[in-house]
Design an enzyme around this catalytic site. Structure first.
Site, PDB file in Angstrom:
ATOM      1  CE  LYS A  21     -27.429  42.034  23.594  1.00 20.67           C
ATOM      2  NZ  LYS A  21     -28.007  41.157  24.354  1.00 20.67           N
TER       3      LYS A  21
HETATM    4  C1  LIG Z   1     -31.202  45.427  26.700  1.00 23.74           C
HETATM    5  C2  LIG Z   1     -29.807  45.107  27.435  1.00 23.74           C
HETATM    6  N1  LIG Z   1     -29.083  45.893  28.015  1.00 23.74           N
HETATM    7  C3  LIG Z   1     -27.660  45.323  28.432  1.00 23.74           C
HETATM    8  C4  LIG Z   1     -27.094  44.531  28.128  1.00 23.74           C
HETATM    9  C5  LIG Z   1     -25.863  44.253  28.727  1.00 23.74           C
HETATM   10  O1  LIG Z   1     -24.815  44.040  27.623  1.00 23.74           O
HETATM   11  P1  LIG Z   1     -23.232  43.398  27.991  1.00 23.74           P
HETATM   12  O2  LIG Z   1     -23.685  41.906  27.931  1.00 23.74           O
HETATM   13  O3  LIG Z   1     -22.661  43.575  26.750  1.00 23.74           O
HETATM   14  O4  LIG Z   1     -22.949  43.957  29.089  1.00 23.74           O
HETATM   15  C6  LIG Z   1     -27.925  43.318  27.687  1.00 23.74           C
HETATM   16  C7  LIG Z   1     -27.132  42.092  27.274  1.00 23.74           C
HETATM   17  O5  LIG Z   1     -27.973  41.355  27.014  1.00 23.74           O
HETATM   18  C8  LIG Z   1     -29.344  43.809  26.852  1.00 23.74           C
HETATM   19  O6  LIG Z   1     -30.079  42.970  26.472  1.00 23.74           O
END
Ligand SMILES: Cc1ncc(COP(=O)(O)O)c(C=O)c1O
Length: 393
Positions: A187
């Protein structure tokens, strides 16, 4: 040959020093740094409450639980997203109901939401995919007509903006009921892993704080700082979804860098637009007039006659890393069982978006020369006859 990565976090001595300071302080888990990070993040996005958690998946889980999603309920979202969006729905025992994406982007098509609503619909999760804000105006107004809460999956959208009642506002104010962010290294800012929930609803915020720490009635910080003996209680079942103070200290440094990171990403995206504008057949990402992406990813679409894998291989052979477009959850084995999801519409646009899109390298430190090499390589590869899909028969 030097390699151009698809992404690269901006981490430097300031983050190292911040972690060092926390380690030497002796307080390393959720404590004063987490509290300060929450305040600074809330200020940045313009939210009344921000609650830090271990990642965006756990944030989504708490958000769904806070709005009252239970076993057997339905939650409308897209299949064209990272699997975590739907997994969080299934953690609640609820059923993800998938609708297709828009024709000209990678976000939910608001047109399709209303027909997917049933008496069992308890929430809508809209995703700001790749950092591009989804059409929140329409999503929120449909949801309001049916009194359904809106959770924004803003995993990719820290620093993205939307024109709201004539003013540019950050994603995460939030414009729905709750927004969930990710600080995974892919990110725009990172804490290694990490997440944040923002809301204007103090009751939701109270629940997030309770549930992220085992449902414990007092925090460690309060107990530690008290001059009276405090015995905690556990009124509800919670989770260990805490962020550590070391992560939060990194996050605080990242927030300071964020305006500069976004400025660079926007400049680089605009260079891609200039350099790839007239590439025959290739469709560049669409940014509506009411949206400002943070350009977490720059994702272009190839025409149907080009072979995505071959083009990605050709770019890799030239030292350029790419990724294919976003996945589709309904095509994964984990979602193959009857009852694991419901498709409320055809998902043809989602499927072709995955098959025809490529994410190009973009990161704040990327040089103009590297970007030009990528654009040159894309233009060269899409014109090569070997890149065409072989038609059977
Ligand atoms: C659209 C979306 N939702 C949720 C997530 C989950 O994030 P995390 O890896 O911080 O749990 C991601 C991670 O890539 C994502 O791109």
């Amino acid at each position: 040959m030097s390699q151009i990565p698809v992404a690269k976090p901006v981490l430097d001595e300031q983050e190292v020093e911040a972690v060092r300071r926390v380690i030497l302080s002796g307080w390393v888990t959720q404590g004063p740094e987490v509290a300060a990070f929450e305040e600074e993040f809330a200020d940045f996005v313009g939210a009344q409450h921000a609650c830090a958690v271990s990642n965006c998946t756990t944030a989504l889980h708490l958000a769904l639980r806070a709005v009252g999603v239970h076993s057997g309920d339905e939650v409308i979202t897209v299949s064209h997203t990272f699997i975590a969006t739907a997994n969080a729905i299934r953690y609640c025992g609820a059923v993800p109901v998938f609708v297709d994406i828009e024709e000209d982007g990678f976000n939910i098509d608001p047109e399709l939401i209303e027909a997917a609503i049933t008496p069992r619909t308890k929430a809508i999760i809209c995703v700001h995919q790749l950092g591009m804000p989804c059409d929140l105006h329409r999503v929120v107004s449909i949801a309001a007509r049916h009194s359904i809460p809106v959770i924004e999956d803003a995993a990719c959208a820290t620093g993205s903006e939307i024109l709201w009642k004539g003013r540019w506002e950050k994603i995460g104010k939030p414009h729905g009921d709750i927004a969930c962010f990710s600080f995974h290294p892919r990110k725009v800012v990172t804490t290694g892993d990490g997440g944040m929930l923002t809301t204007a609803n103090p009751e939701y915020d109270r629940k997030f704080r309770l549930w992220r720490q085992h449902g414990m009635s007092v925090t460690d910080a309060v107990r530690h700082g008290s001059r009276q003996v405090i015995f905690e209680s556990y009124p509800e079942v919670g989770y260990n979804y805490r962020m550590t103070d070391m992560q939060a200290a990194v996050g605080r440094e990242q927030i300071k860098r964020l305006p500069g990171i976004i400025r660079s990403r926007r400049e680089l995206a605009s260079l891609y637009f200039d350099q790839l504008a007239s590439t025959t057949g290739v469709t560049l990402p669409f940014e509506p007039a009411w949206a400002r992406s943070n350009w977490q990813s720059f994702c272009l679409r190839l025409p149907e006659y080009l072979d995505q894998r071959q083009i990605m291989q050709e770019l890799l052979d030239r030292g350029i890393s790419t990724r294919r477009g976003i996945m589709n959850i309904h095509l994964e084995h984990a979602y193959s069982e009857v009852g694991s999801h419901r498709a409320a519409t055809g998902l043809g646009r989602s499927v072709s978006a995955q098959q025809q899109s490529i994410i190009l390298p973009l990161f704040a430190q990327m040089s103009e020369d590297d970007l030009t090499s990528v654009a040159d390589a894309v233009r060269a590869s899409v014109f090569r006859p070997q890149m065409m899909i072989e038609k059977a028969g």
